[in-house]
Write a protein that holds these residues in place. Structure first.
Motif, PDB file in Angstrom:
ATOM      1  N   LEU A 100      29.441  41.048  43.127  1.00  0.00           N
ATOM      2  CA  LEU A 100      30.164  41.472  44.318  1.00  0.00           C
ATOM      3  C   LEU A 100      29.396  41.151  45.591  1.00  0.00           C
ATOM      4  O   LEU A 100      29.996  40.768  46.604  1.00  0.00           O
ATOM      5  N   ASP A 101      28.078  41.299  45.561  1.00  0.00           N
ATOM      6  CA  ASP A 101      27.286  40.990  46.754  1.00  0.00           C
ATOM      7  C   ASP A 101      27.455  39.523  47.158  1.00  0.00           C
ATOM      8  O   ASP A 101      27.501  39.202  48.355  1.00  0.00           O
ATOM      9  N   GLU A 102      27.553  38.639  46.155  1.00  0.00           N
ATOM     10  CA  GLU A 102      27.767  37.220  46.460  1.00  0.00           C
ATOM     11  C   GLU A 102      29.130  37.001  47.110  1.00  0.00           C
ATOM     12  O   GLU A 102      29.270  36.212  48.049  1.00  0.00           O
ATOM     13  N   LEU A 103      30.142  37.705  46.602  1.00  0.00           N
ATOM     14  CA  LEU A 103      31.476  37.587  47.179  1.00  0.00           C
ATOM     15  C   LEU A 103      31.481  38.063  48.627  1.00  0.00           C
ATOM     16  O   LEU A 103      32.040  37.405  49.512  1.00  0.00           O
ATOM     17  N   ILE A 104      30.847  39.194  48.875  1.00  0.00           N
ATOM     18  CA  ILE A 104      30.806  39.737  50.236  1.00  0.00           C
ATOM     19  C   ILE A 104      30.058  38.789  51.165  1.00  0.00           C
ATOM     20  O   ILE A 104      30.507  38.492  52.286  1.00  0.00           O
ATOM     21  N   ALA A 105      28.924  38.275  50.694  1.00  0.00           N
ATOM     22  CA  ALA A 105      28.107  37.386  51.527  1.00  0.00           C
ATOM     23  C   ALA A 105      28.820  36.085  51.849  1.00  0.00           C
ATOM     24  O   ALA A 105      28.611  35.488  52.912  1.00  0.00           O
ATOM     25  N   VAL A 135      34.584  34.868  52.199  1.00  0.00           N
ATOM     26  CA  VAL A 135      35.748  34.017  51.904  1.00  0.00           C
ATOM     27  C   VAL A 135      37.055  34.789  51.920  1.00  0.00           C
ATOM     28  O   VAL A 135      38.128  34.192  51.818  1.00  0.00           O
ATOM     29  N   CYS A 136      36.985  36.124  52.037  1.00  0.00           N
ATOM     30  CA  CYS A 136      38.224  36.896  51.935  1.00  0.00           C
ATOM     31  C   CYS A 136      38.269  38.033  52.952  1.00  0.00           C
ATOM     32  O   CYS A 136      37.242  38.508  53.428  1.00  0.00           O
ATOM     33  N   ASP A 137      39.501  38.418  53.255  1.00  0.00           N
ATOM     34  CA  ASP A 137      39.749  39.517  54.184  1.00  0.00           C
ATOM     35  C   ASP A 137      40.148  40.796  53.440  1.00  0.00           C
ATOM     36  O   ASP A 137      40.074  41.888  53.998  1.00  0.00           O
ATOM     37  N   ALA A 138      40.619  40.630  52.215  1.00  0.00           N
ATOM     38  CA  ALA A 138      41.097  41.774  51.430  1.00  0.00           C
ATOM     39  C   ALA A 138      40.745  41.558  49.972  1.00  0.00           C
ATOM     40  O   ALA A 138      40.565  40.414  49.529  1.00  0.00           O
ATOM     41  N   VAL A 139      40.655  42.660  49.235  1.00  0.00           N
ATOM     42  CA  VAL A 139      40.372  42.567  47.801  1.00  0.00           C
ATOM     43  C   VAL A 139      41.335  43.474  47.039  1.00  0.00           C
ATOM     44  O   VAL A 139      41.804  44.491  47.564  1.00  0.00           O
ATOM     45  N   HIS A 140      41.618  43.076  45.798  1.00  0.00           N
ATOM     46  CA  HIS A 140      42.337  43.923  44.853  1.00  0.00           C
ATOM     47  C   HIS A 140      41.314  44.354  43.801  1.00  0.00           C
ATOM     48  O   HIS A 140      40.734  43.496  43.116  1.00  0.00           O
ATOM     49  N   ILE A 141      41.088  45.642  43.671  1.00  0.00           N
ATOM     50  CA  ILE A 141      40.072  46.157  42.741  1.00  0.00           C
ATOM     51  C   ILE A 141      40.760  46.542  41.443  1.00  0.00           C
ATOM     52  O   ILE A 141      41.536  47.501  41.380  1.00  0.00           O
ATOM     53  N   LEU A 142      40.459  45.780  40.370  1.00  0.00           N
ATOM     54  CA  LEU A 142      41.155  45.917  39.088  1.00  0.00           C
ATOM     55  C   LEU A 142      40.184  46.178  37.946  1.00  0.00           C
ATOM     56  O   LEU A 142      40.485  45.901  36.792  1.00  0.00           O
ATOM     57  N   GLY A 201      33.898  45.493  55.481  1.00  0.00           N
ATOM     58  CA  GLY A 201      34.917  44.970  56.366  1.00  0.00           C
ATOM     59  C   GLY A 201      36.118  44.360  55.691  1.00  0.00           C
ATOM     60  O   GLY A 201      36.846  43.571  56.316  1.00  0.00           O
ATOM     61  N   MET A 202      36.374  44.727  54.419  1.00  0.00           N
ATOM     62  CA  MET A 202      37.523  44.171  53.703  1.00  0.00           C
ATOM     63  C   MET A 202      38.548  45.256  53.420  1.00  0.00           C
ATOM     64  O   MET A 202      38.199  46.389  53.092  1.00  0.00           O
ATOM     65  N   HIS A 203      39.813  44.911  53.578  1.00  0.00           N
ATOM     66  CA  HIS A 203      40.895  45.806  53.190  1.00  0.00           C
ATOM     67  C   HIS A 203      40.927  45.904  51.661  1.00  0.00           C
ATOM     68  O   HIS A 203      40.575  44.942  50.971  1.00  0.00           O
TER      69      HIS A 203
END
Length: 700
Positions: free
Chosen positions: A58-63, A66-73, A90-92
């Motif tokens: 997840l830290d790599e994704l945040i760094a 590339v995205c403004d929003a995430v779906h947590i599944l 800072g992500m919806h």
């Protein structure tokens, strides 16, 4: 002016992720760009299917930004921590239900959302259905009159309670069943009538899980929302599917079937006593016809992409992304306040639950010293095999993703070992001290390329690791499904070969056959001490009622059997399969041979369902399945998938493959009897007792 789409990532590449990905394709303003999962195989495979960037942390994704929003599944016990972290970054966040495991954790997510001014949406997906929106309008406008009471129902079988896998999060604690399914029910009531005040709880139909305590399979919850009496009914045994919301008003009764996205109203009319019932029933019939036609047309035009489940996601996503694009407040069906009220009600029910009994403990505190490795040991056959081995004095190592499982009561003889099957070092560690390896695993792939990588490739890696560890036996479970069983005059023995060209077979049969082929090469060229087992239709305790080796099921009450159901099926009891697998380890003459594990001729599909009716009182509706018609319908679906949906890797099984599902060819089971000394159950009355009565097929 066209707005920039909201760049979205999915966190958690499990089963539900495909539903989200497909719904996101149809959601205006959303662009799925990435996936994140700690499992490299899961993340990379999902990314390849949908053309995404894959992340494993997840830290790599945040760094990467590339995205403004995430779906947590991800599993529910990780939701709160992941959501607060993503909101802080800072992500919806759109969070699958349950959004958290408690009211306190739900409030933390909402507080993080407000603090960082980002939108949090709860995954109350059924509230996004078009039929529910119609019901909501009827309630709001007063068309139903003054609401007196409501029932919210979830009567739908939960097969893992009876047949596993038992390592799922929702089975770890009794309350997890309510946390998993309760949000659907309470979200309806909260949105329609306001905050729910729980008054009473009744639990029933308990079922004992292996090496665990009982789990309730029926929940009856009495509550009020304002002045509306609300009853929540949750039933998980094998029953007719009834997932519905019934709202009773002074002017009309509304029945929402949220599993099928239909809504019908029952109203009074002013006709006399003779015509009144007729008009009422004609009105209901016309509504049911209308709803059925609309549903059929929708499914046909969308190629099943607009099922009720899919439509719910699309409706929820539309609300989420339209709010993000416009900057307006999120629809109250999915906002933080709704999530808090839903979790408040669930917390209240959990507080009423009796204290769970202590889990069974092993007889000693010794650490196991495994000499046998079972891959797929938590599955139906694997559980029976592992317990059989332990009963004979063996310590067993079971490859498992979790640290707890269906062997906690014999943890002094069973070691749960976590290892990636694609990691040579991890496999080498799994082989330490091992004399015999059982490979019962199978990947669930939808393309041949996936089968080659995740099934055939993994099987070869296991075999090579076993050979390096100098194990005495490598036992692989193939399947009789790899045979051509389409001709009634052909008796199948172990000398019956598979077709040279398996490209027109279903992926399961083809992949298993390919695994056997490659393993036999290792046996012939490098001396792999290989034994192959091919179980028939395995039945018994821990097996499902809805066994797809017998027919195509339509809920617990109806099945379309493969063919006319008059031919004898290759049934075999689970205990007999476990016995045979143990004998393969202990019989030197078994090396280099394959064995079809099929009991003596016993009963046809129709005989089997007649025995269920006689033994359990369950009169399952049995229909013949025309295999040529199945094949023709599948050909149409194949053409649509390939040419309309552009799905690469779509397959089209042959007519012989479809006929093989009926198991038309009889089996000769003399070889395992002669070589192994195997003695499968041959008495019909005992078979019925073990396969049906003791198997607890209905769950109660």
């Amino acid at each position: 002016m066209t707005q920039t789409p909201i760049r979205t990532a999915i966190i958690g590449a499990g089963y539900i992720a495909d539903w989200h990905a497909e719904a996101l394709k149809l959601t205006a303003g959303a662009e799925l760009v990435a996936v994140c999962d700690r499992s490299k195989g899961a993340a990379d495979g999902f990314a390849e299917r949908y053309g995404l960037v894959a992340f494993h942390d997840l830290d790599e994704l945040i760094a990467a930004k590339v995205c403004d929003a995430v779906h947590i599944l991800t599993p529910p016990d990780s939701h709160a921590a992941l959501a607060t972290k993503c909101l802080s970054a800072g992500m919806h966040c759109f969070v699958e239900k349950p959004v958290a495991l408690s009211l306190a954790d739900t409030k933390k997510i909402v507080e993080a959302s407000e603090k960082h001014e980002k939108t949090f949406a709860a995954g109350h997906n059924f509230l996004g259905l078009p039929s529910y929106e119609r019901l909501q309008t009827l309630v709001t406008t007063g068309d139903l009159g003054r609401i007196t009471s409501a029932e919210v129902n979830w009567h739908f079988p939960l097969a893992p309670l009876r047949s596993g896998p038992f390592g799922l999060w929702l089975l770890k604690e009794p309350k997890n069943l309510l946390l998993e399914l309760g949000p659907h029910l309470f979200a309806f009531a909260q949105d329609l009538f306001g905050p729910v005040e729980v008054e009473a709880l009744s639990l029933g139909k308990p079922i004992a899980l292996p090496a665990d305590t009982d789990r309730p399979q029926s929940w009856r919850i009495l509550a009020r929302a304002g002045d509306v009496d609300v009853t929540f009914n949750l039933s998980l045994v094998e029953t007719v599917d009834d997932r519905s919301v019934v709202v009773r008003g002074s002017s009309a009764l509304a029945r929402l079937n949220y599993a099928n996205d239909t809504l019908v109203l029952q109203r009074e009319n002013a006709s006399d006593l003779v015509l009144n019932p007729l008009r009422r029933e004609l009105d209901l019939a016309a509504q049911h016809l209308r709803e059925g036609v609309v549903n059929a047309a929708r499914q046909l035009s969308s190629l099943n992409r607009k099922s009720a489940y899919g439509l719910g996601f699309q409706g929820a996503f539309k609300a989420f992304y339209s709010a993000l694009q416009s900057g307006n407040a999120l629809d109250t069906r999915f906002d933080g306040a709704a999530a808090i009220e839903v979790m408040r009600a669930i917390d209240d029910v959990i507080a009423m639950m009796p204290k769970a009994a202590a889990k069974p403990k092993p007889a000693t505190k010794k650490k196991p010293k495994p000499s046998v490795l079972v891959v797929g040991g938590t599955g139906f056959i694997g559980r029976a095999l592992t317990r059989k081995l332990v009963a004979q004095g063996h310590d067993v190592r079971v490859l498992s993703r979790g640290k707890t499982g269906p062997f906690d009561d014999i943890a002094d003889q069973v070691e749960l070992y976590s290892a990636s099957l694609s990691d040579p070092e991890a496999l080498a560690g799994a082989m330490e001290g091992i004399e015999a390896v059982y490979h019962l695993g199978k990947s669930l792939d939808i393309t041949w390329e996936g089968c080659l990588k995740n099934d055939v490739g993994v099987t070869l890696a296991l075999a090579e690791a076993a050979q390096k560890a100098d194990v005495m036996r490598f036992i692989y479970t193939g399947t009789i499904a790899s045979y051509d069983m389409s001709r009634p005059d052909d008796t199948i023995t172990e000398h019956t070969g598979f077709a040279e060209d398996m490209t027109d077979r279903n992926l399961y049969a083809r992949s298993k056959a390919k695994c056997e082929e490659e393993l036999l090469k290792l046996h012939d060229t490098k001396g792999l001490p290989l034994v192959i087992a091919r179980p028939g239709i395995v039945v018994g305790e821990g097996g499902p009622l809805q066994h797809w080796g017998i027919g195509r099921w339509h809920g617990a009450g109806a099945v379309r059997i493969w063919g006319d159901g008059s031919n004898i099926l290759p049934f075999v009891l689970i205990d007999d399969v476990a016995d045979a697998l143990v004998l393969m380890k202990d019989t030197p003459e078994a090396v280099g041979k394959s064995f079809n594990l099929v009991a003596d001729p016993m009963m046809s599909a129709r005989d089997y369902f007649a025995a269920i009716h006689q033994s359990l009182g369950a009169n399952i509706r049995v229909s013949s399945g025309n295999l040529t018609a199945f094949w023709a319908a599948d050909a149409v679906k194949y053409a649509l998938k390939k040419h309309v949906l552009r799905r690469h890797g779509a397959i089209r099984p042959s007519l012989a493959d479809w006929k093989s599902r009926a198991h038309l060819s009889p089996f000769d089971n003399r070889l395992p009897k002669e070589i192994l000394g195997w003695a499968p159950e041959s008495r019909r009355e005992v078979f019925v007792q073990k396969a049906i009565v003791e198997a607890n097929l209905l769950g109660f």
